[in-house]
Design a protein around this motif. Structure first.
Motif, PDB file in Angstrom:
ATOM      1  N   LEU A   1      40.789  38.109  42.985  1.00 53.24           N
ATOM      2  CA  LEU A   1      42.169  37.730  43.269  1.00 53.24           C
ATOM      3  C   LEU A   1      43.056  38.876  42.819  1.00 53.24           C
ATOM      4  CD1 LEU A   1      44.447  35.682  43.934  1.00 53.24           C
ATOM      5  CD2 LEU A   1      44.259  34.901  41.568  1.00 53.24           C
ATOM      6  N   ILE A   2      43.748  39.465  43.758  1.00 52.93           N
ATOM      7  CA  ILE A   2      44.682  40.546  43.447  1.00 52.93           C
ATOM      8  C   ILE A   2      46.080  40.035  43.762  1.00 52.93           C
ATOM      9  CG2 ILE A   2      45.428  42.878  44.007  1.00 52.93           C
ATOM     10  CD1 ILE A   2      42.538  43.467  44.846  1.00 52.93           C
ATOM     11  N   SER A   3      46.910  40.041  42.755  1.00 50.04           N
ATOM     12  CA  SER A   3      48.291  39.617  42.932  1.00 50.04           C
ATOM     13  C   SER A   3      49.186  40.812  42.677  1.00 50.04           C
ATOM     14  CB  SER A   3      48.624  38.489  41.949  1.00 50.04           C
ATOM     15  OG  SER A   3      49.983  38.157  42.055  1.00 50.04           O
ATOM     16  N   LEU A   4      49.990  41.147  43.643  1.00 47.60           N
ATOM     17  CA  LEU A   4      50.892  42.288  43.532  1.00 47.60           C
ATOM     18  C   LEU A   4      52.320  41.762  43.402  1.00 47.60           C
ATOM     19  CD1 LEU A   4      49.249  44.462  46.327  1.00 47.60           C
ATOM     20  CD2 LEU A   4      48.888  44.621  43.856  1.00 47.60           C
ATOM     21  N   ASP A   5      52.800  41.757  42.190  1.00 47.89           N
ATOM     22  CA  ASP A   5      54.117  41.220  41.888  1.00 47.89           C
ATOM     23  C   ASP A   5      55.194  42.020  42.618  1.00 47.89           C
ATOM     24  OD1 ASP A   5      55.909  39.508  40.651  1.00 47.89           O
ATOM     25  OD2 ASP A   5      56.040  40.699  38.827  1.00 47.89           O
ATOM     26  N   ALA A   6      56.121  41.318  43.224  1.00 46.68           N
ATOM     27  CA  ALA A   6      57.287  41.893  43.910  1.00 46.68           C
ATOM     28  C   ALA A   6      56.938  42.618  45.208  1.00 46.68           C
ATOM     29  CB  ALA A   6      58.085  42.807  42.984  1.00 46.68           C
ATOM     30  N   VAL A   7      55.740  42.456  45.724  1.00 45.79           N
ATOM     31  CA  VAL A   7      55.377  43.025  47.021  1.00 45.79           C
ATOM     32  C   VAL A   7      55.756  42.015  48.092  1.00 45.79           C
ATOM     33  CG1 VAL A   7      53.443  43.738  48.495  1.00 45.79           C
ATOM     34  CG2 VAL A   7      53.539  44.480  46.118  1.00 45.79           C
ATOM     35  N   THR A   8      56.433  42.479  49.114  1.00 46.35           N
ATOM     36  CA  THR A   8      56.827  41.591  50.199  1.00 46.35           C
ATOM     37  C   THR A   8      55.913  41.807  51.403  1.00 46.35           C
ATOM     38  OG1 THR A   8      58.343  43.155  51.231  1.00 46.35           O
ATOM     39  CG2 THR A   8      59.225  41.798  49.432  1.00 46.35           C
TER      40      THR A   8
ATOM     41  N   GLY B   1      30.038  28.270  34.354  1.00 46.40           N
ATOM     42  CA  GLY B   1      29.156  29.329  33.886  1.00 46.40           C
ATOM     43  C   GLY B   1      29.396  30.692  34.491  1.00 46.40           C
ATOM     44  N   MET B   2      30.497  30.864  35.163  1.00 43.38           N
ATOM     45  CA  MET B   2      30.807  32.154  35.776  1.00 43.38           C
ATOM     46  C   MET B   2      31.494  33.062  34.760  1.00 43.38           C
ATOM     47  SD  MET B   2      32.218  30.668  39.376  1.00 43.38           S
ATOM     48  CE  MET B   2      32.059  32.140  40.359  1.00 43.38           C
ATOM     49  N   LYS B   3      31.276  34.353  34.882  1.00 43.03           N
ATOM     50  CA  LYS B   3      31.965  35.326  34.053  1.00 43.03           C
ATOM     51  C   LYS B   3      33.291  35.662  34.724  1.00 43.03           C
ATOM     52  CE  LYS B   3      27.689  37.325  32.460  1.00 43.03           C
ATOM     53  NZ  LYS B   3      26.765  38.442  32.659  1.00 43.03           N
ATOM     54  N   VAL B   4      34.338  35.701  33.931  1.00 38.00           N
ATOM     55  CA  VAL B   4      35.669  35.944  34.460  1.00 38.00           C
ATOM     56  C   VAL B   4      36.249  37.204  33.836  1.00 38.00           C
ATOM     57  CG1 VAL B   4      38.011  35.007  34.668  1.00 38.00           C
ATOM     58  CG2 VAL B   4      36.043  33.465  34.802  1.00 38.00           C
ATOM     59  N   CYS B   5      36.894  37.993  34.656  1.00 32.27           N
ATOM     60  CA  CYS B   5      37.607  39.192  34.205  1.00 32.27           C
ATOM     61  C   CYS B   5      39.037  39.087  34.703  1.00 32.27           C
ATOM     62  CB  CYS B   5      36.930  40.446  34.763  1.00 32.27           C
ATOM     63  SG  CYS B   5      37.844  41.966  34.417  1.00 32.27           S
ATOM     64  N   SER B   6      39.976  39.374  33.838  1.00 33.34           N
ATOM     65  CA  SER B   6      41.378  39.364  34.223  1.00 33.34           C
ATOM     66  C   SER B   6      42.041  40.626  33.696  1.00 33.34           C
ATOM     67  CB  SER B   6      42.076  38.128  33.642  1.00 33.34           C
ATOM     68  OG  SER B   6      43.453  38.162  33.920  1.00 33.34           O
ATOM     69  N   ILE B   7      42.734  41.309  34.575  1.00 32.86           N
ATOM     70  CA  ILE B   7      43.435  42.533  34.185  1.00 32.86           C
ATOM     71  C   ILE B   7      44.913  42.382  34.521  1.00 32.86           C
ATOM     72  CG2 ILE B   7      43.616  45.025  34.532  1.00 32.86           C
ATOM     73  CD1 ILE B   7      40.623  44.945  35.348  1.00 32.86           C
ATOM     74  N   LEU B   8      45.708  42.296  33.487  1.00 37.28           N
ATOM     75  CA  LEU B   8      47.167  42.232  33.599  1.00 37.28           C
ATOM     76  C   LEU B   8      47.663  41.048  34.428  1.00 37.28           C
ATOM     77  CD1 LEU B   8      47.958  46.046  33.967  1.00 37.28           C
ATOM     78  CD2 LEU B   8      47.940  44.649  31.894  1.00 37.28           C
ATOM     79  N   TYR B   9      47.006  39.894  34.296  1.00 32.81           N
ATOM     80  CA  TYR B   9      47.494  38.688  34.966  1.00 32.81           C
ATOM     81  C   TYR B   9      48.387  37.944  33.967  1.00 32.81           C
ATOM     82  CZ  TYR B   9      47.608  35.062  38.481  1.00 32.81           C
ATOM     83  OH  TYR B   9      48.028  34.204  39.462  1.00 32.81           O
ATOM     84  N   PRO B  10      49.545  37.482  34.402  1.00 32.97           N
ATOM     85  CA  PRO B  10      50.474  36.815  33.492  1.00 32.97           C
ATOM     86  C   PRO B  10      49.915  35.538  32.860  1.00 32.97           C
ATOM     87  CG  PRO B  10      51.585  37.451  35.509  1.00 32.97           C
ATOM     88  CD  PRO B  10      50.115  37.675  35.735  1.00 32.97           C
ATOM     89  N   SER B  11      50.328  35.287  31.644  1.00 35.62           N
ATOM     90  CA  SER B  11      50.015  34.062  30.893  1.00 35.62           C
ATOM     91  C   SER B  11      48.520  33.836  30.700  1.00 35.62           C
ATOM     92  CB  SER B  11      50.654  32.839  31.561  1.00 35.62           C
ATOM     93  OG  SER B  11      52.052  32.991  31.600  1.00 35.62           O
ATOM     94  N   THR B  12      47.778  34.907  30.447  1.00 44.49           N
ATOM     95  CA  THR B  12      46.347  34.768  30.172  1.00 44.49           C
ATOM     96  C   THR B  12      45.988  35.138  28.733  1.00 44.49           C
ATOM     97  OG1 THR B  12      45.926  36.985  31.040  1.00 44.49           O
ATOM     98  CG2 THR B  12      45.591  35.134  32.562  1.00 44.49           C
TER      99      THR B  12
ATOM    100  N   TYR C   1      36.321  38.757  29.915  1.00 40.81           N
ATOM    101  CA  TYR C   1      36.856  40.119  29.919  1.00 40.81           C
ATOM    102  C   TYR C   1      38.339  40.022  30.260  1.00 40.81           C
ATOM    103  CZ  TYR C   1      31.865  40.925  30.452  1.00 40.81           C
ATOM    104  OH  TYR C   1      30.511  40.904  30.289  1.00 40.81           O
ATOM    105  N   ASN C   2      39.185  40.087  29.249  1.00 44.91           N
ATOM    106  CA  ASN C   2      40.591  39.798  29.464  1.00 44.91           C
ATOM    107  C   ASN C   2      41.486  40.868  28.861  1.00 44.91           C
ATOM    108  OD1 ASN C   2      42.892  38.410  30.189  1.00 44.91           O
ATOM    109  ND2 ASN C   2      42.802  36.958  28.513  1.00 44.91           N
ATOM    110  N   LEU C   3      42.313  41.453  29.705  1.00 39.29           N
ATOM    111  CA  LEU C   3      43.401  42.317  29.260  1.00 39.29           C
ATOM    112  C   LEU C   3      44.687  41.688  29.785  1.00 39.29           C
ATOM    113  CD1 LEU C   3      41.969  45.889  29.919  1.00 39.29           C
ATOM    114  CD2 LEU C   3      42.343  44.780  27.711  1.00 39.29           C
ATOM    115  N   PRO C   4      45.268  40.776  29.009  1.00 39.56           N
ATOM    116  CA  PRO C   4      46.445  40.053  29.508  1.00 39.56           C
ATOM    117  C   PRO C   4      47.673  40.949  29.600  1.00 39.56           C
ATOM    118  CG  PRO C   4      46.088  39.549  27.207  1.00 39.56           C
ATOM    119  CD  PRO C   4      44.934  40.408  27.641  1.00 39.56           C
ATOM    120  N   GLU C   5      48.568  40.554  30.470  1.00 39.65           N
ATOM    121  CA  GLU C   5      49.847  41.247  30.556  1.00 39.65           C
ATOM    122  C   GLU C   5      50.663  40.873  29.324  1.00 39.65           C
ATOM    123  OE1 GLU C   5      52.719  41.850  34.128  1.00 39.65           O
ATOM    124  OE2 GLU C   5      53.261  39.965  33.178  1.00 39.65           O
TER     125      GLU C   5
END
Length: 149
Positions: free
Chosen positions: A13-20, A110-121, A128-132
């Motif tokens: 899931l890729i979320s691009l903030d402020a992209v129209t 049982g899935m492994k989850v990675c989050s990079i700069l996702y809000p409120s994480t 594997y989490n690098l929260p915003e």
């Protein structure tokens, strides 16, 4: 997530903030974005939640609920300033989302989850989490907060 979970299936899931939607032609001209787009699904012309702030909108994406259902209605905690603090604290921690998230369900299965700069994480059950971590602070403090969450 109903039914069986296949080990080799992945969700990116890729979320691009402020992209129209108007920015998508430019992004499609970029080789990596166009390859990801070719192999996946693109959601465009999305109507945001009201108030259309980053954190409530991203909480809606990850829960499938309106802010009245997940409880995150603003980017920052609305409290009077304390101790000379001018800027209110941001809602960067998982505790502000009062509903089950996609990554909660994935972890439960049982899935492994990675989050990079996702809000409120921050402090979420993500392997594997690098929260915003927004706000005015130095790079070292921000990095330390990201690694501690």
């Amino acid at each position: 997530m109903t039914g069986s979970v296949t080990k080799n299936k992945r969700l990116l899931l890729i979320s691009l903030d402020a992209v129209t939607s108007g920015d998508l032609d430019i992004l499609a001209s970029l080789p990596n974005f166009s390859e990801i787009r070719r192999r996946g699904t693109l959601v465009k012309d999305v109507a945001s939640v009201f108030i259309s702030n980053t954190y409530p909108a991203h909480a809606s994406v990850i829960t499938g609920l309106h802010p009245t259902g997940h409880g995150l209605v603003e980017n920052v905690v609305s409290t009077p300033p304390r101790g000379g603090r001018n800027e209110p604290p941001w809602r960067y921690k998982r505790k502000y989302i009062k509903a089950e998230t996609l990554y909660d369900r994935a972890t439960h299965h049982g899935m492994k989850v990675c989050s990079i700069l996702y809000p409120s994480t921050g402090n979420a059950n993500i392997r594997y989490n690098l929260p915003e971590i927004p706000g005015k602070m130095g790079m070292l403090r921000r990095a330390a907060l990201m690694l501690l969450c």
